[in-house]
Design a protein around this motif. Sequence first.
Motif, PDB file in Angstrom:
ATOM      1  N   ARG A   1     -25.820 -20.505  15.990  1.00  0.00           N
ATOM      2  CA  ARG A   1     -24.466 -19.733  16.454  1.00  0.00           C
ATOM      3  C   ARG A   1     -24.966 -18.758  17.692  1.00  0.00           C
ATOM      4  O   ARG A   1     -25.906 -18.140  17.758  1.00  0.00           O
ATOM      5  CB  ARG A   1     -23.856 -19.282  15.467  1.00  0.00           C
ATOM      6  N   ILE A   2     -24.118 -18.544  18.664  1.00  0.00           N
ATOM      7  CA  ILE A   2     -24.447 -17.537  19.692  1.00  0.00           C
ATOM      8  C   ILE A   2     -23.997 -16.180  19.200  1.00  0.00           C
ATOM      9  O   ILE A   2     -22.924 -15.938  18.847  1.00  0.00           O
ATOM     10  CB  ILE A   2     -23.704 -18.030  20.944  1.00  0.00           C
ATOM     11  N   SER A   3     -24.993 -15.353  19.031  1.00  0.00           N
ATOM     12  CA  SER A   3     -25.008 -13.923  18.726  1.00  0.00           C
ATOM     13  C   SER A   3     -24.109 -13.275  20.096  1.00  0.00           C
ATOM     14  O   SER A   3     -24.024 -13.549  21.187  1.00  0.00           O
ATOM     15  CB  SER A   3     -26.024 -13.321  18.417  1.00  0.00           C
ATOM     16  N   ASP A   4     -23.512 -11.760  19.639  1.00  0.00           N
ATOM     17  CA  ASP A   4     -23.392 -10.956  20.605  1.00  0.00           C
ATOM     18  C   ASP A   4     -24.134 -10.613  21.647  1.00  0.00           C
ATOM     19  O   ASP A   4     -23.962 -10.577  22.906  1.00  0.00           O
ATOM     20  CB  ASP A   4     -22.745  -9.691  19.881  1.00  0.00           C
ATOM     21  N   LYS A   5     -25.542 -10.597  21.144  1.00  0.00           N
ATOM     22  CA  LYS A   5     -26.537 -10.369  22.307  1.00  0.00           C
ATOM     23  C   LYS A   5     -26.824 -11.528  23.307  1.00  0.00           C
ATOM     24  O   LYS A   5     -26.954 -11.353  24.165  1.00  0.00           O
ATOM     25  CB  LYS A   5     -28.111 -10.111  21.463  1.00  0.00           C
ATOM     26  N   ASP A   6     -26.613 -12.618  22.571  1.00  0.00           N
ATOM     27  CA  ASP A   6     -26.751 -14.004  23.334  1.00  0.00           C
ATOM     28  C   ASP A   6     -25.691 -14.077  24.516  1.00  0.00           C
ATOM     29  O   ASP A   6     -25.945 -14.397  25.412  1.00  0.00           O
ATOM     30  CB  ASP A   6     -26.546 -15.454  22.433  1.00  0.00           C
ATOM     31  N   GLU A   7     -24.291 -13.577  23.859  1.00  0.00           N
ATOM     32  CA  GLU A   7     -23.189 -13.504  24.837  1.00  0.00           C
ATOM     33  C   GLU A   7     -23.568 -12.723  26.020  1.00  0.00           C
ATOM     34  O   GLU A   7     -23.183 -12.890  27.261  1.00  0.00           O
ATOM     35  CB  GLU A   7     -22.141 -13.006  24.073  1.00  0.00           C
ATOM     36  N   LYS A   8     -24.242 -11.452  25.628  1.00  0.00           N
ATOM     37  CA  LYS A   8     -24.424 -10.341  26.918  1.00  0.00           C
ATOM     38  C   LYS A   8     -25.660 -11.078  27.729  1.00  0.00           C
ATOM     39  O   LYS A   8     -25.453 -11.030  29.022  1.00  0.00           O
ATOM     40  CB  LYS A   8     -24.645  -9.309  26.294  1.00  0.00           C
ATOM     41  N   ASP A   9     -26.456 -11.711  26.969  1.00  0.00           N
ATOM     42  CA  ASP A   9     -27.322 -12.405  28.027  1.00  0.00           C
ATOM     43  C   ASP A   9     -27.247 -13.391  28.930  1.00  0.00           C
ATOM     44  O   ASP A   9     -27.339 -13.632  30.114  1.00  0.00           O
ATOM     45  CB  ASP A   9     -28.675 -12.650  27.239  1.00  0.00           C
ATOM     46  N   ILE A  10     -25.975 -14.180  28.182  1.00  0.00           N
ATOM     47  CA  ILE A  10     -25.478 -15.128  29.107  1.00  0.00           C
ATOM     48  C   ILE A  10     -24.511 -14.658  30.145  1.00  0.00           C
ATOM     49  O   ILE A  10     -24.543 -15.061  31.452  1.00  0.00           O
ATOM     50  CB  ILE A  10     -24.328 -16.035  28.066  1.00  0.00           C
ATOM     51  N   ALA A  11     -23.667 -13.596  29.850  1.00  0.00           N
ATOM     52  CA  ALA A  11     -22.841 -13.275  30.928  1.00  0.00           C
ATOM     53  C   ALA A  11     -23.726 -12.450  32.037  1.00  0.00           C
ATOM     54  O   ALA A  11     -23.492 -12.566  33.168  1.00  0.00           O
ATOM     55  CB  ALA A  11     -22.265 -11.835  30.298  1.00  0.00           C
ATOM     56  N   LYS A  12     -24.859 -12.120  31.570  1.00  0.00           N
ATOM     57  CA  LYS A  12     -25.838 -11.352  32.720  1.00  0.00           C
ATOM     58  C   LYS A  12     -26.528 -12.426  33.561  1.00  0.00           C
ATOM     59  O   LYS A  12     -26.689 -12.514  34.727  1.00  0.00           O
ATOM     60  CB  LYS A  12     -27.043 -10.748  32.027  1.00  0.00           C
ATOM     61  N   ARG A  13     -26.876 -13.552  32.999  1.00  0.00           N
ATOM     62  CA  ARG A  13     -27.411 -14.789  33.471  1.00  0.00           C
ATOM     63  C   ARG A  13     -26.582 -15.310  34.438  1.00  0.00           C
ATOM     64  O   ARG A  13     -26.809 -15.575  35.457  1.00  0.00           O
ATOM     65  CB  ARG A  13     -27.995 -15.600  32.694  1.00  0.00           C
ATOM     66  N   MET A  14     -25.181 -15.576  34.006  1.00  0.00           N
ATOM     67  CA  MET A  14     -24.177 -16.008  35.002  1.00  0.00           C
ATOM     68  C   MET A  14     -23.877 -14.895  36.104  1.00  0.00           C
ATOM     69  O   MET A  14     -23.571 -15.441  37.261  1.00  0.00           O
ATOM     70  CB  MET A  14     -22.789 -16.125  34.124  1.00  0.00           C
ATOM     71  N   GLU A  15     -23.650 -13.875  35.983  1.00  0.00           N
ATOM     72  CA  GLU A  15     -23.695 -12.790  37.047  1.00  0.00           C
ATOM     73  C   GLU A  15     -24.773 -12.898  38.151  1.00  0.00           C
ATOM     74  O   GLU A  15     -24.457 -13.130  39.270  1.00  0.00           O
ATOM     75  CB  GLU A  15     -23.611 -11.379  36.595  1.00  0.00           C
ATOM     76  N   GLN A  16     -25.933 -13.029  37.539  1.00  0.00           N
ATOM     77  CA  GLN A  16     -27.114 -13.373  38.483  1.00  0.00           C
ATOM     78  C   GLN A  16     -26.870 -14.677  39.239  1.00  0.00           C
ATOM     79  O   GLN A  16     -27.381 -14.680  40.596  1.00  0.00           O
ATOM     80  CB  GLN A  16     -28.366 -13.207  37.617  1.00  0.00           C
ATOM     81  N   ILE A  17     -26.327 -15.633  38.731  1.00  0.00           N
ATOM     82  CA  ILE A  17     -26.307 -17.040  39.244  1.00  0.00           C
ATOM     83  C   ILE A  17     -25.332 -17.116  40.163  1.00  0.00           C
ATOM     84  O   ILE A  17     -25.602 -17.505  41.543  1.00  0.00           O
ATOM     85  CB  ILE A  17     -26.146 -18.024  38.314  1.00  0.00           C
ATOM     86  N   LYS A  18     -24.015 -16.408  40.007  1.00  0.00           N
ATOM     87  CA  LYS A  18     -23.042 -16.300  40.679  1.00  0.00           C
ATOM     88  C   LYS A  18     -23.455 -15.475  42.061  1.00  0.00           C
ATOM     89  O   LYS A  18     -22.987 -15.881  43.182  1.00  0.00           O
ATOM     90  CB  LYS A  18     -21.749 -15.593  40.159  1.00  0.00           C
ATOM     91  N   LYS A  19     -24.229 -14.447  41.822  1.00  0.00           N
ATOM     92  CA  LYS A  19     -24.565 -13.611  42.933  1.00  0.00           C
ATOM     93  C   LYS A  19     -25.463 -14.268  44.139  1.00  0.00           C
ATOM     94  O   LYS A  19     -25.216 -14.400  45.207  1.00  0.00           O
ATOM     95  CB  LYS A  19     -25.324 -12.179  42.537  1.00  0.00           C
ATOM     96  N   ASP A  20     -26.444 -14.988  43.412  1.00  0.00           N
ATOM     97  CA  ASP A  20     -27.102 -15.862  44.025  1.00  0.00           C
ATOM     98  C   ASP A  20     -26.728 -16.679  45.006  1.00  0.00           C
ATOM     99  O   ASP A  20     -26.719 -17.185  46.170  1.00  0.00           O
ATOM    100  CB  ASP A  20     -28.410 -16.470  43.280  1.00  0.00           C
TER     101      ASP A  20
END
Length: 150
Positions: A80-99
Amino acid sequence: MSTLGERLRELRKVRVKKSQKEFGSIFGLSESAIGMYERNERKPDYETLEKFAAYLDTSVNYLITGKEVETAKSSDRGNRISDKDEKDIAKRMEQIKKDLTTEDGLLFNGEPMSEEAVESFLEAMEYAIRQTQRMNKKYIPKKYREDNNE
C-alpha cells in the motif's frame, strides 16, 4: 449501508483528492460518466472497476460490496502507498511538471502538445508512478518495510 457510487466518491475525494473531471480523464471517461457512477445512475463494467480499484488502492470486491476479502495480496499491507510515499510521488510529479513546462515547447510526433495533452500525459505519468511504487514494495524485504498499520 453505502453503495458502490458512495464508496467510489469517498475514495476519489479522500484517497486521491481528484475532481470528477480529473479522475475521469485518467481513465478516458467524462466528468458526467463519473458523476453518474457516483450517483448510481450507471454501473461501470468489470474492466473499469478493476482500473478504479487499482488506482484507488483497493479491491473490486470492496467497491462492489464495501467489504475487503482477505487474500495473500490484500492482507499484504506492505504494497500500500504510505503518506510518505504520497509526498514523494507529489514531489516527483511537481519536478516532472516543472521540467516539462519549462522547455521551449513539448512535441509529440513532431507537433506541439496542447495544454490538455500535457495534463493528460502528467496524469498518466502519475498513474504509472503510483503503480510502480506499489509493485516495487513487493520486493522490499519485510524487515525493511515500514509497518503502516493500515
